[in-house]
Structure formats: structure tokens, C-alpha cells
Motif scaffolding. Structure first.
Motif, short mmCIF file in Angstrom:
data_model
loop_
_atom_site.label_atom_id
_atom_site.label_comp_id
_atom_site.label_asym_id
_atom_site.label_seq_id
_atom_site.Cartn_x
_atom_site.Cartn_y
_atom_site.Cartn_z
N ARG A 138 0.83 -1.21 0.00
CA ARG A 138 0.00 0.00 0.00
C ARG A 138 0.86 1.26 0.00
NH1 ARG A 138 -1.48 3.42 4.06
NH2 ARG A 138 -3.40 4.63 3.69
N GLU A 139 1.82 1.32 0.92
CA GLU A 139 2.65 2.52 1.00
C GLU A 139 3.51 2.68 -0.25
OE1 GLU A 139 4.88 3.17 4.50
OE2 GLU A 139 3.13 3.18 5.83
N LEU A 142 1.24 4.16 -2.97
CA LEU A 142 0.91 5.55 -2.66
C LEU A 142 2.12 6.47 -2.83
CD1 LEU A 142 -1.36 5.05 0.48
CD2 LEU A 142 -2.10 5.67 -1.83
N ARG A 145 2.76 6.98 -6.53
CA ARG A 145 1.79 7.91 -7.12
C ARG A 145 2.16 9.36 -6.81
NH1 ARG A 145 -3.39 4.74 -7.25
NH2 ARG A 145 -3.40 4.04 -9.42
N GLU A 146 2.66 9.61 -5.61
CA GLU A 146 3.13 10.96 -5.29
C GLU A 146 4.24 11.39 -6.24
OE1 GLU A 146 2.46 13.44 -2.71
OE2 GLU A 146 0.57 12.36 -2.93
N HIS A 190 -8.42 -2.35 -0.42
CA HIS A 190 -7.21 -1.79 -1.03
C HIS A 190 -7.47 -1.35 -2.47
CE1 HIS A 190 -4.23 -2.38 2.11
NE2 HIS A 190 -4.70 -3.59 2.34
N GLU A 193 -9.23 1.87 -2.32
CA GLU A 193 -8.45 2.99 -1.81
C GLU A 193 -7.40 3.47 -2.80
OE1 GLU A 193 -5.32 4.24 1.74
OE2 GLU A 193 -5.93 2.14 1.52
N TYR A 194 -6.59 2.55 -3.35
CA TYR A 194 -5.44 3.01 -4.13
C TYR A 194 -5.24 2.27 -5.44
CZ TYR A 194 -2.87 -0.96 -2.07
OH TYR A 194 -2.45 -2.20 -1.68
N ASP A 196 -6.86 0.76 -9.33
CA ASP A 196 -7.80 1.08 -10.40
C ASP A 196 -8.56 -0.16 -10.86
OD1 ASP A 196 -7.00 3.95 -10.98
OD2 ASP A 196 -5.07 2.93 -11.14
#
Length: 276
Positions: A138-139, A142, A145-146, A190, A193-194, A196
Motif C-alpha cells: 500500500r505505502e 501511494l 503515485r506521489e 485496497h 483505496e489506491y 484502479d
């Protein structure tokens, strides 16, 4: 409905750039390649195939991002995907750069299929505490993506963190993330949340899982995620079934081998399911 292919690309199979050209010429829409950095010889984790012995191809797998870069150069329309990238075992700053570079080189054709892994010993060699692998994935996503979307990116997590940073190139466009795994509340949370989309390996149980996936997406205020059945052995009935569920892409399994083994399978799939 789009049809793609996946193959365990190794140092003994048809080279990925040749496979990509053959797939595109026959009308396939996508090529997905798997990932294993290594396979520890001493293992207590049973093979995911259910067989007594793990096939040798798992230990000979090419790096998917390097292989897909080779596949990008001689092709023009083929979607280039990982099926799946083991994000918990990767450093996100480096991986984000590699994915963005691949997307730039290919003109925005990358799809990142991400998985949580099955091999405890492989993950342990990367410093992954097995019960925490989903949190690390997950991290990682994320954080990437940042880096892909912010001119000045920053991320503070338990497993991934960096101070305000510049990182170019950015991807040519948004990089879709498909999460692989068995259906369930944790996975679908999941995805909502993040991710597609959901990449069910083998595609079993899709119809029964759709209401739960839809509910998770609605709870997150997002539209319904894509569903891309992966590693499917095709039949007309099976593909019609998926189409009836609203599936817009199915990734077909191609056996690992040389040109003489692979091309006849591609020809048969194209003739039977693409009208080629």
C-alpha cells in the motif's frame, strides 16, 4: 473485449521483444510479465501451483520492467503490464523512476499489475515481515503515485518515506494499478483505496465477488473498479461469460517456451477468439 497474453518470460523462452511483436501482429491488446527476483533453494512455502515441485521458470524469470522496455521499442499499440510486480520487495523511489521511464518510452502504454507475493522466503530476503507485506505494498503504491503526479513530492509512511523531492520523468499519463489476489474484504478495500482494478488470477469466483467489490468502491466514493481476469485458458464460453459480467479485458495464459512452442498457441488463440 480486449484480449491480452501473459507468459513466464525467462532466459530460455522466446525473447520478450519478439513475443510482443508477435502478439501485436495477431491483434492482442496487451502483454503482461511476472516477477520473481530469486527463489531460495530452501523453502517451506508450498508452490502456488499446487504441484509438489516448483517449476524451474520461477527461478529464471526476467526482470519485468527491463523486459517490457525491450518489448516497448518494436511495438506501437500493445499495452505493457506487470503480472504481477512484487511491490513489497521493491524500493519505491527506484521503482517509480523505472515505471515512469518505461511509460515515457512506450508512449503511455504501461499498466502496473501489483501483487502481495506468495513466497515467504523470497520476501524475507528483501527484509519483508510477511504479515506486514500488504501494508508495505500500500505505502509503495501511494509513494509512487506521489512521485508520478507531484512536481514536489513528499511521503511519510512507516515503510516508505522521503522529504520534499523532485523526480522526473513523470509518466506520459496516469499509470493504472491493478491489484492481484483472491477476493475478500481486505483486498477490495485496497482496490477501492489506491487501485484502479482487480486482477483475479485464473478468474474463478468473479461473479460472486462483484457485489462486494462494487460495495467497497461505492463506500470509497469511487466508480466501480475494472476487473481483468488473468492467466485464463480461453474457451468461447468462458470469454462470453466474462463479457456478460462487463469485463473489458481478459489476459490469456501462454506456455513458456521458444518460438516453435509459443507461436502456434498465439495463432490458435487469434484464430479462435480474435477472428484472425
Amino acid at each position: 473485449m480486449r484480449l491480452g497474453i501473459t507468459m513466464f518470460a525467462t532466459d530460455r523462452t522466446m525473447p520478450p521483444h519478439e513475443l510482443a511483436v508477435a502478439a501485436e501482429e495477431r491483434g492482442f491488446a496487451s502483454l503482461y510479465l511476472p516477477e520473481h527476483t530469486h527463489i531460495p533453494v530452501a523453502r517451506t512455502t508450498p508452490p502456488p501451483t499446487g504441484a509438489d515441485t516448483l517449476p524451474e521458470e520461477y527461478a529464471r524469470t526476467l526482470d519485468p520492467l527491463v523486459a517490457l522496455a525491450a518489448a516497448a521499442v518494436p511495438t506501437r499499440t500493445l499495452t505493457l503490464g506487470t503480472g504481477v510486480l512484487l511491490a513489497a520487495q521493491r524500493e519505491p523511489l527506484v521503482t517509480a523512476k523505472a515505471v515512469a521511464t518505461l511509460d515515457r518510452i512506450s508512449g503511455g502504454r504501461v499498466v502496473l499489475g501489483v501483487g502481495y507475493g506468495w513466497n515467504r522466503e523470497e520476501a524475507a530476503d528483501h527484509g519483508v515481515d510477511w504479515p506486514l507485506r500488504r501494508a508495505r505494498v500500500r505505502e509503495a503504491v501511494l509513494a509512487m503515485r506521489e512521485l508520478w503526479t507531484r512536481d514536489e513530492a513528499v511521503f511519510e509512511g512507516e515503510y516508505a518515506s522521503f522529504a520534499p523531492s523532485w523526480s522526473w520523468p513523470k509518466p506520459a499519463g496516469p499509470v493504472p494499478v491493478l491489484l492481484g489476489g483472491a477476493p475478500g474484504p481486505t483486498l477490495f478495500a485496497h482496490v477501492a483505496e489506491y487501485g484502479d482494478g482487480w486482477m483475479p488470477i485464473g478468474g474463478a469466483g468473479v461473479r460472486e465477488a462483484l457485489p462486494a467489490l462494487r460495495a467497497a468502491c461505492e463506500a470509497a466514493g469511487r466508480p466501480m473498479a475494472r476487473v481483468v481476469p488473468f492467466g485464463t485458458v480461453p474457451t468461447h464460453a468462458k470469454l462470453e461469460y466474462y463479457a456478460g459480467l462487463g469485463v473489458d479485458e481478459v489476459v490469456l495464459r501462454v506456455p513458456g517456451g521458444g518460438r516453435d512452442e509459443v507461436l502456434p498457441v498465439l495463432d490458435r488463440y487469434a484464430a479462435e477468439h480474435l477472428g484472425r
